[in-house]
Scaffold this motif. Structure first.
Motif, PDB file in Angstrom:
ATOM      1  N   ARG A  33      43.823  58.908  -6.546  1.00  0.00           N
ATOM      2  CA  ARG A  33      44.358  58.077  -7.544  1.00  0.00           C
ATOM      3  C   ARG A  33      45.605  58.419  -8.276  1.00  0.00           C
ATOM      4  O   ARG A  33      46.463  57.520  -8.477  1.00  0.00           O
ATOM      5  N   ALA A  34      45.983  59.631  -8.126  1.00  0.00           N
ATOM      6  CA  ALA A  34      47.027  60.130  -9.021  1.00  0.00           C
ATOM      7  C   ALA A  34      48.224  59.996  -8.177  1.00  0.00           C
ATOM      8  O   ALA A  34      49.277  59.649  -8.421  1.00  0.00           O
ATOM      9  N   HIS A  35      48.050  59.884  -6.748  1.00  0.00           N
ATOM     10  CA  HIS A  35      49.254  59.438  -5.774  1.00  0.00           C
ATOM     11  C   HIS A  35      49.110  58.195  -5.185  1.00  0.00           C
ATOM     12  O   HIS A  35      49.753  57.761  -4.049  1.00  0.00           O
ATOM     13  N   TRP A  36      48.360  57.238  -5.743  1.00  0.00           N
ATOM     14  CA  TRP A  36      47.980  55.842  -4.985  1.00  0.00           C
ATOM     15  C   TRP A  36      49.282  55.074  -4.660  1.00  0.00           C
ATOM     16  O   TRP A  36      49.358  54.665  -3.559  1.00  0.00           O
ATOM     17  N   GLY A  37      50.276  55.068  -5.420  1.00  0.00           N
ATOM     18  CA  GLY A  37      51.519  54.481  -5.061  1.00  0.00           C
ATOM     19  C   GLY A  37      52.286  54.929  -3.831  1.00  0.00           C
ATOM     20  O   GLY A  37      52.655  54.205  -3.090  1.00  0.00           O
ATOM     21  N   ARG A  38      52.402  56.254  -4.108  1.00  0.00           N
ATOM     22  CA  ARG A  38      53.022  56.776  -2.758  1.00  0.00           C
ATOM     23  C   ARG A  38      52.206  56.584  -1.496  1.00  0.00           C
ATOM     24  O   ARG A  38      52.828  56.505  -0.454  1.00  0.00           O
ATOM     25  N   LEU A  39      51.023  56.706  -1.686  1.00  0.00           N
ATOM     26  CA  LEU A  39      50.152  56.509  -0.512  1.00  0.00           C
ATOM     27  C   LEU A  39      50.137  55.048   0.237  1.00  0.00           C
ATOM     28  O   LEU A  39      50.218  54.885   1.374  1.00  0.00           O
ATOM     29  N   LEU A  40      50.188  54.123  -0.928  1.00  0.00           N
ATOM     30  CA  LEU A  40      50.426  52.747  -0.258  1.00  0.00           C
ATOM     31  C   LEU A  40      51.468  52.442   0.291  1.00  0.00           C
ATOM     32  O   LEU A  40      51.688  51.486   1.055  1.00  0.00           O
ATOM     33  N   SER A  41      52.453  53.364  -0.171  1.00  0.00           N
ATOM     34  CA  SER A  41      54.056  52.912   0.641  1.00  0.00           C
ATOM     35  C   SER A  41      53.923  53.469   2.104  1.00  0.00           C
ATOM     36  O   SER A  41      54.753  53.417   2.960  1.00  0.00           O
ATOM     37  N   GLY A  42      52.789  54.234   2.498  1.00  0.00           N
ATOM     38  CA  GLY A  42      52.529  54.693   3.931  1.00  0.00           C
ATOM     39  C   GLY A  42      53.141  56.096   4.056  1.00  0.00           C
ATOM     40  O   GLY A  42      52.845  56.631   4.912  1.00  0.00           O
ATOM     41  N   ARG A  66      45.139  51.054   6.005  1.00  0.00           N
ATOM     42  CA  ARG A  66      45.480  49.662   5.932  1.00  0.00           C
ATOM     43  C   ARG A  66      44.555  49.265   4.816  1.00  0.00           C
ATOM     44  O   ARG A  66      43.668  49.698   4.266  1.00  0.00           O
ATOM     45  N   SER A  67      45.004  47.949   4.288  1.00  0.00           N
ATOM     46  CA  SER A  67      44.209  47.198   3.351  1.00  0.00           C
ATOM     47  C   SER A  67      42.897  46.796   4.121  1.00  0.00           C
ATOM     48  O   SER A  67      43.385  46.150   5.438  1.00  0.00           O
ATOM     49  N   ALA A  68      42.058  46.274   3.521  1.00  0.00           N
ATOM     50  CA  ALA A  68      40.868  45.717   3.966  1.00  0.00           C
ATOM     51  C   ALA A  68      40.120  44.757   2.870  1.00  0.00           C
ATOM     52  O   ALA A  68      40.490  44.804   1.746  1.00  0.00           O
ATOM     53  N   ARG A  69      38.916  44.554   3.290  1.00  0.00           N
ATOM     54  CA  ARG A  69      37.821  44.133   2.241  1.00  0.00           C
ATOM     55  C   ARG A  69      36.465  44.903   2.433  1.00  0.00           C
ATOM     56  O   ARG A  69      36.183  45.303   3.569  1.00  0.00           O
ATOM     57  N   PHE A  70      36.167  45.438   1.131  1.00  0.00           N
ATOM     58  CA  PHE A  70      34.744  46.046   1.119  1.00  0.00           C
ATOM     59  C   PHE A  70      33.899  45.399   0.215  1.00  0.00           C
ATOM     60  O   PHE A  70      34.242  44.986  -0.721  1.00  0.00           O
ATOM     61  N   ASP A  71      32.361  45.025   0.792  1.00  0.00           N
ATOM     62  CA  ASP A  71      31.626  44.091  -0.342  1.00  0.00           C
ATOM     63  C   ASP A  71      32.305  42.961  -0.914  1.00  0.00           C
ATOM     64  O   ASP A  71      32.220  42.570  -2.170  1.00  0.00           O
ATOM     65  N   GLY A  72      33.074  42.348   0.045  1.00  0.00           N
ATOM     66  CA  GLY A  72      33.811  41.060  -0.423  1.00  0.00           C
ATOM     67  C   GLY A  72      35.151  41.287  -1.298  1.00  0.00           C
ATOM     68  O   GLY A  72      35.836  40.305  -1.693  1.00  0.00           O
TER      69      GLY A  72
END
Length: 163
Positions: A33-42, A66-72
């Motif tokens: 959670r603390a590094h969310w932005g950096r992680l999403l940048s790859g 990757r981005s996905a869907r979980f429980d819709g």
């Protein structure tokens, strides 16, 4: 830090090293959670992780897959593995977080639970939205009290030298 493989085994211990940025157990969840932005940048992020069974700190790496869907719902999937060459050889752990609130919803990988042969279980754990409940101040206070009682019991156990 200390570790005991089973109740019949002797406890092993070592001093906990002063390691900047050390991640311990479920602290990995907060690290994501603390590094969310950096992680999403790859960007793959390395971090020191305490492995009590080895009585040492080991370099790990986490990266957004990757981005996905979980429980819709929209979700983000990350891979946790050892850094370096061992990361290519040993199994990794995949975790899925709900994109909206960054809550862990799925875990697939090695656990710290052991079977009768002392091997770690490979587990898949799902945390469906309907089963998750926000914690209350009362629940947190009860958890702190239980942890305090456990520490006291451990100290008494050691002082009385039970085995």
């Amino acid at each position: 830090m200390f570790f005991r493989q089973s109740l019949k085994d002797a406890e092993r211990s070592a001093p906990l090293p002063a390691t900047p940025g050390l991640v311990i157990d479920a602290g990995f969840d907060e690290f994501v959670r603390a590094h969310w932005g950096r992680l999403l940048s790859g960007e793959p992020l390395r971090f020191p992780f305490l492995v009590p069974s080895r009585l040492e700190v080991i370099a790990f790496q986490v990266q957004h897959l990757r981005s996905a869907r979980f429980d819709g719902q929209p979700a983000e999937i990350f891979r946790l593995k050892l850094s370096g060459v061992w990361g290519w050889i040993l199994p990794s752990i995949e975790v899925t977080y709900a994109a909206a609130d960054r809550v862990l919803v799925h875990y697939d990988g090695l656990s710290d639970l052991r079977n009768a042969s002392d091997d770690n279980y490979q587990v898949v754990i799902q945390f469906p939205a309907g089963d998750r409940q926000p914690s209350s101040a009362q629940a947190m206070q009860a958890a702190r009290a239980a942890r305090s009682l456990r520490r006291t019991a451990i100290r008494v156990h050691r002082k009385l030298n039970y085995s």
